[in-house]
Design a protein around this motif. Structure first.
Motif, PDB file in Angstrom:
ATOM      1  N   SER A  54       2.161  39.074  11.936  1.00 27.25           N
ATOM      2  CA  SER A  54       0.927  38.864  11.170  1.00 27.25           C
ATOM      3  C   SER A  54       0.596  37.376  11.025  1.00 27.25           C
ATOM      4  CB  SER A  54       1.061  39.477   9.770  1.00 27.25           C
ATOM      5  OG  SER A  54       2.058  38.803   9.035  1.00 27.25           O
ATOM      6  N   ARG A  55       1.451  36.533  11.568  1.00 25.01           N
ATOM      7  CA  ARG A  55       1.299  35.071  11.495  1.00 25.01           C
ATOM      8  C   ARG A  55       1.283  34.586  10.043  1.00 25.01           C
ATOM      9  NH1 ARG A  55      -0.593  32.311  16.095  1.00 25.01           N
ATOM     10  NH2 ARG A  55      -1.770  30.971  14.721  1.00 25.01           N
ATOM     11  N   ALA A  56       2.002  35.295   9.186  1.00 26.05           N
ATOM     12  CA  ALA A  56       2.076  34.932   7.766  1.00 26.05           C
ATOM     13  C   ALA A  56       3.173  33.889   7.558  1.00 26.05           C
ATOM     14  CB  ALA A  56       2.358  36.158   6.931  1.00 26.05           C
ATOM     15  N   ILE A  57       2.924  32.966   6.672  1.00 26.01           N
ATOM     16  CA  ILE A  57       3.876  31.906   6.350  1.00 26.01           C
ATOM     17  C   ILE A  57       4.139  31.955   4.851  1.00 26.01           C
ATOM     18  CG2 ILE A  57       4.261  29.416   6.310  1.00 26.01           C
ATOM     19  CD1 ILE A  57       2.328  29.214   8.672  1.00 26.01           C
ATOM     20  N   TYR A  58       5.413  31.902   4.480  1.00 29.78           N
ATOM     21  CA  TYR A  58       5.826  31.913   3.071  1.00 29.78           C
ATOM     22  C   TYR A  58       6.637  30.657   2.794  1.00 29.78           C
ATOM     23  CZ  TYR A  58       4.434  36.706   3.732  1.00 29.78           C
ATOM     24  OH  TYR A  58       3.713  37.818   4.042  1.00 29.78           O
ATOM     25  N   CYS A  59       6.410  30.041   1.644  1.00 27.51           N
ATOM     26  CA  CYS A  59       7.057  28.773   1.325  1.00 27.51           C
ATOM     27  C   CYS A  59       8.522  28.935   0.954  1.00 27.51           C
ATOM     28  CB  CYS A  59       6.307  28.052   0.210  1.00 27.51           C
ATOM     29  SG  CYS A  59       6.365  28.899  -1.392  1.00 27.51           S
ATOM     30  N   SER A  60       8.912  30.135   0.524  1.00 31.27           N
ATOM     31  CA  SER A  60      10.300  30.339   0.103  1.00 31.27           C
ATOM     32  C   SER A  60      10.678  31.802   0.267  1.00 31.27           C
ATOM     33  CB  SER A  60      10.474  29.937  -1.371  1.00 31.27           C
ATOM     34  OG  SER A  60       9.752  30.835  -2.196  1.00 31.27           O
ATOM     35  N   GLU A  61      11.963  32.052   0.185  1.00 30.27           N
ATOM     36  CA  GLU A  61      12.441  33.430   0.244  1.00 30.27           C
ATOM     37  C   GLU A  61      11.925  34.213  -0.962  1.00 30.27           C
ATOM     38  OE1 GLU A  61      16.663  35.832   0.501  1.00 30.27           O
ATOM     39  OE2 GLU A  61      16.561  33.801   1.303  1.00 30.27           O
ATOM     40  N   ASP A  62      11.823  33.549  -2.109  1.00 28.91           N
ATOM     41  CA  ASP A  62      11.301  34.219  -3.312  1.00 28.91           C
ATOM     42  C   ASP A  62       9.856  34.678  -3.111  1.00 28.91           C
ATOM     43  OD1 ASP A  62      13.671  33.984  -4.699  1.00 28.91           O
ATOM     44  OD2 ASP A  62      13.086  32.127  -5.704  1.00 28.91           O
ATOM     45  N   ALA A  84       0.828  -1.206   0.000  1.00 30.87           N
ATOM     46  CA  ALA A  84       0.000   0.000   0.000  1.00 30.87           C
ATOM     47  C   ALA A  84       0.865   1.261   0.000  1.00 30.87           C
ATOM     48  CB  ALA A  84      -0.920   0.000   1.213  1.00 30.87           C
ATOM     49  N   SER A  85       0.381   2.287  -0.642  1.00 27.92           N
ATOM     50  CA  SER A  85       1.074   3.582  -0.628  1.00 27.92           C
ATOM     51  C   SER A  85       0.949   4.193   0.764  1.00 27.92           C
ATOM     52  CB  SER A  85       0.439   4.533  -1.638  1.00 27.92           C
ATOM     53  OG  SER A  85       0.541   3.999  -2.932  1.00 27.92           O
ATOM     54  N   PRO A  86       1.938   5.006   1.139  1.00 27.55           N
ATOM     55  CA  PRO A  86       1.826   5.660   2.446  1.00 27.55           C
ATOM     56  C   PRO A  86       0.658   6.648   2.440  1.00 27.55           C
ATOM     57  CG  PRO A  86       3.735   6.492   1.251  1.00 27.55           C
ATOM     58  CD  PRO A  86       3.160   5.372   0.434  1.00 27.55           C
ATOM     59  N   PRO A  87       0.103   6.919   3.599  1.00 27.53           N
ATOM     60  CA  PRO A  87      -1.031   7.857   3.625  1.00 27.53           C
ATOM     61  C   PRO A  87      -0.579   9.252   3.204  1.00 27.53           C
ATOM     62  CG  PRO A  87      -0.309   7.310   5.857  1.00 27.53           C
ATOM     63  CD  PRO A  87       0.475   6.443   4.912  1.00 27.53           C
ATOM     64  N   GLU A  88      -1.499   9.978   2.580  1.00 29.08           N
ATOM     65  CA  GLU A  88      -1.213  11.354   2.176  1.00 29.08           C
ATOM     66  C   GLU A  88      -1.017  12.205   3.425  1.00 29.08           C
ATOM     67  OE1 GLU A  88      -0.990  12.861  -0.930  1.00 29.08           O
ATOM     68  OE2 GLU A  88      -0.909  10.808  -1.677  1.00 29.08           O
ATOM     69  N   PRO A  89       0.016  13.043   3.445  1.00 24.88           N
ATOM     70  CA  PRO A  89       0.217  13.896   4.623  1.00 24.88           C
ATOM     71  C   PRO A  89      -0.862  14.977   4.692  1.00 24.88           C
ATOM     72  CG  PRO A  89       1.804  14.439   2.916  1.00 24.88           C
ATOM     73  CD  PRO A  89       1.042  13.241   2.434  1.00 24.88           C
ATOM     74  N   ASP A  90      -1.168  15.394   5.913  1.00 24.73           N
ATOM     75  CA  ASP A  90      -2.150  16.466   6.100  1.00 24.73           C
ATOM     76  C   ASP A  90      -1.509  17.805   5.775  1.00 24.73           C
ATOM     77  OD1 ASP A  90      -4.092  14.690   6.956  1.00 24.73           O
ATOM     78  OD2 ASP A  90      -3.536  14.895   9.071  1.00 24.73           O
ATOM     79  N   VAL A  91      -2.272  18.661   5.131  1.00 26.15           N
ATOM     80  CA  VAL A  91      -1.800  20.005   4.823  1.00 26.15           C
ATOM     81  C   VAL A  91      -1.794  20.803   6.129  1.00 26.15           C
ATOM     82  CG1 VAL A  91      -2.293  22.125   3.558  1.00 26.15           C
ATOM     83  CG2 VAL A  91      -2.696  19.913   2.476  1.00 26.15           C
ATOM     84  N   ALA A  92      -0.631  21.411   6.453  1.00 25.35           N
ATOM     85  CA  ALA A  92      -0.498  22.169   7.698  1.00 25.35           C
ATOM     86  C   ALA A  92      -0.791  23.654   7.487  1.00 25.35           C
ATOM     87  CB  ALA A  92       0.907  21.984   8.273  1.00 25.35           C
ATOM     88  N   GLY A  93      -0.732  24.125   6.251  1.00 24.90           N
ATOM     89  CA  GLY A  93      -0.991  25.529   5.965  1.00 24.90           C
ATOM     90  C   GLY A  93      -0.778  25.820   4.499  1.00 24.90           C
ATOM     91  N   LYS A  94      -0.911  27.087   4.143  1.00 23.33           N
ATOM     92  CA  LYS A  94      -0.694  27.520   2.760  1.00 23.33           C
ATOM     93  C   LYS A  94       0.177  28.754   2.755  1.00 23.33           C
ATOM     94  CE  LYS A  94      -4.765  25.570   0.717  1.00 23.33           C
ATOM     95  NZ  LYS A  94      -5.449  25.534  -0.532  1.00 23.33           N
ATOM     96  N   CYS A  95       0.980  28.892   1.704  1.00 25.63           N
ATOM     97  CA  CYS A  95       1.832  30.061   1.533  1.00 25.63           C
ATOM     98  C   CYS A  95       0.945  31.286   1.316  1.00 25.63           C
ATOM     99  CB  CYS A  95       2.766  29.865   0.344  1.00 25.63           C
ATOM    100  SG  CYS A  95       3.789  31.308  -0.038  1.00 25.63           S
ATOM    101  N   GLU A  96       1.253  32.365   2.038  1.00 20.52           N
ATOM    102  CA  GLU A  96       0.457  33.589   1.924  1.00 20.52           C
ATOM    103  C   GLU A  96       0.573  34.228   0.541  1.00 20.52           C
ATOM    104  OE1 GLU A  96      -1.561  34.911   4.247  1.00 20.52           O
ATOM    105  OE2 GLU A  96      -1.098  33.302   5.641  1.00 20.52           O
TER     106      GLU A  96
END
Length: 87
Positions: free
Chosen positions: A42-50, A12-24
């Motif tokens: 502001s509790r903002a989260i960015y996926c990368s420096e770009d 079996a494939s491993p379970p899909e991970p739960d999404v913890a958030g989204k890039c602002e």
């Protein structure tokens, strides 16, 4: 010796991970364990420096005209004599 359902579990494939958030900025999904850029005020989260840079450029672009006026920024044509007279 046989274990019931072992083959199904092993294949079996491993379970899909739960999404913890989204890039602002770009909206991409972020998962637990991802390295992110976090702005605590502001509790903002960015996926990368770009993505953070993109946000900063877009955010401060709104203030560019105000800053130009406050700093008395002028567009002039540079000449060698004017530059070296001051330095």
């Amino acid at each position: 010796m046989s274990l019931p359902n072992y083959d199904a579990w092993k294949l079996a494939s491993p379970p899909e991970p739960d999404v913890a958030g989204k890039c602002e900025e770009c909206g991409c999904e972020l998962f637990e364990g991802d390295d992110v850029y976090y702005e605590p005020d502001s509790r903002a989260i960015y996926c990368s420096e770009d993505c953070f840079k993109s946000f900063v450029k877009r955010y401060f672009d709104d203030f560019f005209d105000v800053l130009k006026e406050a700093m008395n920024l002028q567009k002039i044509q540079m000449t060698r004599d004017e530059y070296y007279d001051e330095y």
